[in-house]
Design an enzyme around this catalytic site. Sequence first.
Site, short mmCIF file in Angstrom:
data_model
loop_
_atom_site.label_atom_id
_atom_site.label_comp_id
_atom_site.label_asym_id
_atom_site.label_seq_id
_atom_site.Cartn_x
_atom_site.Cartn_y
_atom_site.Cartn_z
NE ARG A 21 -6.43 2.41 -10.35
CZ ARG A 21 -5.36 3.07 -9.91
NH1 ARG A 21 -5.45 4.36 -9.63
NH2 ARG A 21 -4.22 2.45 -9.75
CB CYS A 66 -24.21 -14.28 -5.61
SG CYS A 66 -23.70 -14.15 -7.35
N GLY A 89 9.67 -1.12 -5.17
CA GLY A 89 8.64 -0.15 -5.55
C GLY A 89 7.40 -0.17 -4.69
CB THR A 90 5.94 -1.65 -1.97
OG1 THR A 90 4.92 -1.44 -0.98
CG2 THR A 90 7.06 -2.48 -1.39
CG ASP A 122 0.17 -3.88 -13.23
OD1 ASP A 122 0.81 -4.94 -13.32
OD2 ASP A 122 0.66 -2.85 -12.70
CE1 TYR A 124 -10.03 -0.44 -8.63
CE2 TYR A 124 -12.05 0.26 -7.56
CZ TYR A 124 -10.73 -0.14 -7.48
OH TYR A 124 -10.10 -0.25 -6.27
CG HIS A 138 -3.29 -5.84 -2.59
ND1 HIS A 138 -2.51 -4.73 -2.39
CD2 HIS A 138 -3.21 -6.54 -1.42
CE1 HIS A 138 -1.98 -4.75 -1.17
NE2 HIS A 138 -2.37 -5.84 -0.58
CG ASN A 163 1.90 -3.58 -8.64
OD1 ASN A 163 1.72 -2.91 -7.62
ND2 ASN A 163 3.03 -3.55 -9.31
N1 APR Z 1 10.97 2.29 -9.13
C1 APR Z 1 10.86 1.87 -7.85
N2 APR Z 1 10.04 2.45 -6.95
C2 APR Z 1 9.31 3.50 -7.35
C3 APR Z 1 9.39 4.02 -8.68
C4 APR Z 1 10.26 3.36 -9.58
N3 APR Z 1 10.40 3.77 -10.85
N4 APR Z 1 8.53 5.07 -8.77
C5 APR Z 1 7.96 5.23 -7.56
N5 APR Z 1 8.43 4.28 -6.70
C6 APR Z 1 8.04 4.04 -5.30
C7 APR Z 1 7.59 5.25 -4.54
O1 APR Z 1 8.72 5.93 -3.97
C8 APR Z 1 6.70 4.61 -3.47
O2 APR Z 1 7.47 4.28 -2.31
O3 APR Z 1 6.93 3.18 -5.33
C9 APR Z 1 6.20 3.33 -4.12
C10 APR Z 1 4.74 3.31 -4.46
O4 APR Z 1 4.01 3.38 -3.28
P1 APR Z 1 2.41 3.28 -3.26
O5 APR Z 1 1.81 4.21 -4.24
O6 APR Z 1 2.01 3.40 -1.83
O7 APR Z 1 2.12 1.79 -3.80
P2 APR Z 1 2.14 0.41 -3.02
O8 APR Z 1 3.20 0.37 -1.98
O9 APR Z 1 2.13 -0.63 -4.07
O10 APR Z 1 0.73 0.44 -2.29
C11 APR Z 1 0.34 -0.72 -1.60
O11 APR Z 1 -1.80 0.13 -1.14
O12 APR Z 1 -3.62 1.27 -1.57
C12 APR Z 1 -3.14 0.03 -1.53
O13 APR Z 1 -3.90 -1.88 -2.63
C13 APR Z 1 -3.16 -0.71 -2.85
O14 APR Z 1 -1.59 -2.34 -3.63
C14 APR Z 1 -1.71 -1.03 -3.11
C15 APR Z 1 -1.12 -0.94 -1.70
#
Ligand code: APR
Length: 264
Positions: free
Chosen positions: A79, A142, A207-208, A117, A76, A131, A115
Amino acid sequence: MLAELSPQLTSEVTRAATLLQSAKRICILTGAGVSAESGIPTFRDKQTGLWEQYRAEDLASIDAFMRDPELVWSWYQWRRQLVHDKAPNPAHHAIAKWQQRAESQGQQVTLITQNVDDLHEQAGSTTTHLHGHLWRNRCSQCDRPYGDQSETVDKSTLSFDSELINCPHCDGYIRPDIVWFGEMLPTGAWQTAEDSAAHCEVFISIGTSSLVYPAAGLAQLAKSNGAKVIEINPNPTPNTLVDITLAEKAGMVMPHLVHKLNEE
Ligand code: APR
């Protein structure tokens, strides 16, 4: 100057804008992809350098911390060092601009992020973190908060030292205030997310990878309550509920979408 989109994407952005124009309540869920263009690796990107041999999933857990607190704390701290000087990108700015104008446009735009951040806050958004927060710490024993708990912590005063810190109250190890695999989401944040997803007319997933629950279930909740679902992601995801896919980077698409909304 907005970057040019393909004719097909332009027409999808117009469809999305039309849908959003008539919505009063919008719920946005962001993931690591929204911060990728700021230079922060996504969660499921392969790790680099020192950490190549580890999977992020294997370090972000209470079991890993109990087994080897120094390893998890160093990861961490690494990171944090990687992220501390990163700035919001056009996607964060476009969302913040939209959110700030929403009220005068008769809209409620609720932003939920997975996220840890603070780039949404740096851009000026009001954000619900599902998260946790990369910059905050608490005691693993504690549970008392440790150090600066403000919204956007001043990173210039931080140390990225990998040495473990002990809690001044109980001597337990200090850990990042992040929700790890197997842990409960913060109740208030989850309540906000559920309410907003259940009552929105449009749900936007940005972006997930839609792999991690319960956050990944919010689109389903929105859809089952009649919302339309828009997804912004350059790569396909397992989310099958999507009405409109904007298959491009968020930093490219979001400024267009928000610009279009302001035009109409
Ligand atoms: N714009 C949009 N999407 C994007 C971009 C971009 N520039 N670059 C990458 N991506 C997409 C990828 O295609 C992928 O589907 O963002 C996604 C990122 O996926 P993960 O790395 O799995 O991230 P996330 O979905 O936020 O993960 C969820 O998992 O491990 C846990 O707690 C952690 O919050 C995190 C959670």
